[in-house]
Each structure stands twice: as C-alpha cells, then as structure tokens.
Design a protein around this motif. Structure first.
Motif, PDB file in Angstrom:
ATOM      1  N   MET A 198     -17.211  67.732  32.436  1.00 43.42           N
ATOM      2  CA  MET A 198     -17.261  67.156  33.771  1.00 43.42           C
ATOM      3  C   MET A 198     -18.639  67.400  34.366  1.00 43.42           C
ATOM      4  N   ALA A 199     -19.059  66.481  35.183  1.00 47.63           N
ATOM      5  CA  ALA A 199     -20.371  66.577  35.806  1.00 47.63           C
ATOM      6  C   ALA A 199     -20.279  66.048  37.229  1.00 47.63           C
ATOM      7  N   TYR A 200     -21.342  66.246  37.975  1.00 47.51           N
ATOM      8  CA  TYR A 200     -21.416  65.701  39.332  1.00 47.51           C
ATOM      9  C   TYR A 200     -22.840  65.254  39.598  1.00 47.51           C
ATOM     10  N   LEU A 201     -23.002  64.419  40.615  1.00 46.35           N
ATOM     11  CA  LEU A 201     -24.316  63.896  40.976  1.00 46.35           C
ATOM     12  C   LEU A 201     -24.998  64.817  41.983  1.00 46.35           C
ATOM     13  N   THR A 202     -26.298  64.945  41.823  1.00 44.45           N
ATOM     14  CA  THR A 202     -27.091  65.668  42.811  1.00 44.45           C
ATOM     15  C   THR A 202     -27.359  64.730  43.986  1.00 44.45           C
ATOM     16  N   LYS A 203     -27.861  65.272  45.077  1.00 41.97           N
ATOM     17  CA  LYS A 203     -28.151  64.420  46.242  1.00 41.97           C
ATOM     18  C   LYS A 203     -29.157  63.318  45.899  1.00 41.97           C
ATOM     19  N   PRO A 204     -30.245  63.621  45.157  1.00 40.97           N
ATOM     20  CA  PRO A 204     -31.159  62.527  44.783  1.00 40.97           C
ATOM     21  C   PRO A 204     -30.472  61.467  43.905  1.00 40.97           C
ATOM     22  N   GLN A 205     -29.563  61.875  43.037  1.00 38.88           N
ATOM     23  CA  GLN A 205     -28.848  60.908  42.212  1.00 38.88           C
ATOM     24  C   GLN A 205     -27.897  60.055  43.049  1.00 38.88           C
ATOM     25  N   ILE A 206     -27.280  60.662  44.051  1.00 40.89           N
ATOM     26  CA  ILE A 206     -26.414  59.899  44.954  1.00 40.89           C
ATOM     27  C   ILE A 206     -27.231  58.807  45.642  1.00 40.89           C
ATOM     28  N   THR A 251     -29.458  52.735  36.240  1.00 39.93           N
ATOM     29  CA  THR A 251     -30.087  53.888  36.890  1.00 39.93           C
ATOM     30  C   THR A 251     -30.476  54.930  35.844  1.00 39.93           C
ATOM     31  N   THR A 252     -31.080  56.014  36.283  1.00 39.62           N
ATOM     32  CA  THR A 252     -31.420  57.113  35.376  1.00 39.62           C
ATOM     33  C   THR A 252     -30.238  58.063  35.186  1.00 39.62           C
ATOM     34  N   ILE A 253     -29.135  57.788  35.866  1.00 43.28           N
ATOM     35  CA  ILE A 253     -27.950  58.648  35.802  1.00 43.28           C
ATOM     36  C   ILE A 253     -27.224  58.385  34.486  1.00 43.28           C
ATOM     37  N   ASN A 254     -26.871  59.461  33.805  1.00 44.18           N
ATOM     38  CA  ASN A 254     -26.197  59.337  32.516  1.00 44.18           C
ATOM     39  C   ASN A 254     -24.934  60.199  32.535  1.00 44.18           C
ATOM     40  N   PRO A 255     -23.845  59.677  33.129  1.00 43.86           N
ATOM     41  CA  PRO A 255     -22.628  60.484  33.211  1.00 43.86           C
ATOM     42  C   PRO A 255     -21.990  60.675  31.841  1.00 43.86           C
ATOM     43  N   PRO A 256     -21.182  61.716  31.693  1.00 42.51           N
ATOM     44  CA  PRO A 256     -20.456  61.896  30.427  1.00 42.51           C
ATOM     45  C   PRO A 256     -19.594  60.670  30.122  1.00 42.51           C
ATOM     46  N   ARG A 257     -19.386  60.424  28.877  1.00 42.10           N
ATOM     47  CA  ARG A 257     -18.604  59.270  28.439  1.00 42.10           C
ATOM     48  C   ARG A 257     -17.230  59.271  29.133  1.00 42.10           C
ATOM     49  N   GLY A 258     -16.865  58.115  29.664  1.00 40.31           N
ATOM     50  CA  GLY A 258     -15.567  57.964  30.304  1.00 40.31           C
ATOM     51  C   GLY A 258     -15.518  58.405  31.750  1.00 40.31           C
ATOM     52  N   GLN A 259     -16.651  58.810  32.314  1.00 41.92           N
ATOM     53  CA  GLN A 259     -16.651  59.301  33.688  1.00 41.92           C
ATOM     54  C   GLN A 259     -17.479  58.441  34.632  1.00 41.92           C
ATOM     55  N   ALA A 260     -17.668  57.195  34.325  1.00 42.81           N
ATOM     56  CA  ALA A 260     -18.529  56.351  35.160  1.00 42.81           C
ATOM     57  C   ALA A 260     -18.161  56.429  36.629  1.00 42.81           C
ATOM     58  N   SER A 261     -16.971  56.025  36.992  1.00 40.61           N
ATOM     59  CA  SER A 261     -16.601  56.067  38.406  1.00 40.61           C
ATOM     60  C   SER A 261     -16.011  57.416  38.802  1.00 40.61           C
TER      61      SER A 261
END
Length: 174
Positions: free
Chosen positions: A1-9, A102-112
C-alpha cells in the motif's frame, strides 16, 4: 500500500484539470481525497445523498450506511458541478489514463484506491484518531483500519510526545 505526498496530490489534481476528457474525474478524485471515499462510492453520489455539510454513502462495500462531514466549499463544488455537467458518470478509465500521464507510479491495482490510502495516511500523520478514521472509512473492524495506519510511520513518534514522562520536572527523573 502507498499514499500520495502533497506535491503528488497537486500534480494529480492539476493533471486531471488539464488533461481529462471528462469533467467528472477531477471532482470524484477530490471527494476521495477529502474524505477517503472509495471511487465507486464517490462516483455514485446523488443530490439526495447530501445532508447539510455531510455526504451519505449507502450500498458500500461493508453494506453499512455512513455519513461523513465535508466542508461547505466541497458541497458547493459538487452541487455546482452537477448543475453544469449533470451527475457523475463512470469515469474511472479516464482517471487511470490521466494518472498514467503523471510521474506518480502507484502499486499495481491501486490506481484509484491510492486516493483512499492518501486520505487515511495524512489523517493519521496529522494526528487523527484511529477509531475516528475507522468510522470515516466505514470499516467494520479496527483491524481493517490498522492496515492504513502503517502507511504513516511518523505517527509512532507520538510515543515520545504523548508519554506521561515527557516534560516531567528533572527532579522526578532517575
């Protein structure tokens, strides 16, 4: 599991505004980030599910109804959006396409779902209570909510800050 940082948001919301072929994904994503709603829950919102400054979610994954407070500003954004564009449509595909740009690369299956994790992680890092988070997210058990808490290891520093030994006079120390 991961989360976005404020700059990524910021990067994601800017990309949704600039590159989306639909008006809906940006606001659905904002709702998910604001209160940790699942994409499908936010996308299924209807006008009768707004009660004052709260959103009501029914037919959720846990089969429970929950009401989550939101800002008056978010309610106005949703209502204004519906007046201009109509109800939300299925827009997860557009969201995924924009996310890939974007430059965001979420873990597989966690797009939304990363939006839900982002809310939870920032809530805990900001000092939110885990039991309150459980209610906001609509989890049936605290064990499920604890999966989100590990995303923010910085909250463990509260062991020092909130210890009853912190700030004791030096005469009480060994």
């Amino acid at each position: 599991m991961a989360y976005l940082t404020k700059p990524q948001i910021t990067e994601l919301l800017d990309a949704l505004k600039a590159r989306s072929t639909s008006p809906h994904p940006a606001l659905v994503a904002r709702i998910c980030l604001a209160i940790g709603a699942r994409w499908g829950e936010a996308q299924a919102l209807r006008p009768d599910r707004i009660r004052g400054n709260a959103l009501v979610f029914a037919n959720t994954k846990s089969k429970r109804v929950r009401m989550v407070p939101v800002t008056a500003e978010l309610v106005a954004m949703i209502q204004g959006h519906w007046k201009q564009h109509g109800p939300f449509t299925n827009c997860i595909g557009v969201f995924r396409q924009v996310l890939l740009s974007t430059t965001i690369n979420p873990p597989r299956g966690q797009a939304s779902h990363i939006l839900r994790h982002t809310f939870a992680a920032h809530f805990i890092m900001g000092g939110g209570h885990i039991v309150t988070l459980k209610e906001i997210l609509g989890h049936a058990s605290l064990n499920m909510t604890m999966r989100y808490a590990h995303l923010a290891p910085e909250h463990l520093n509260d062991a020092i800050r909130l210890s009853p030994l912190t700030d004791l006079p030096t005469t009480a120390r060994p």
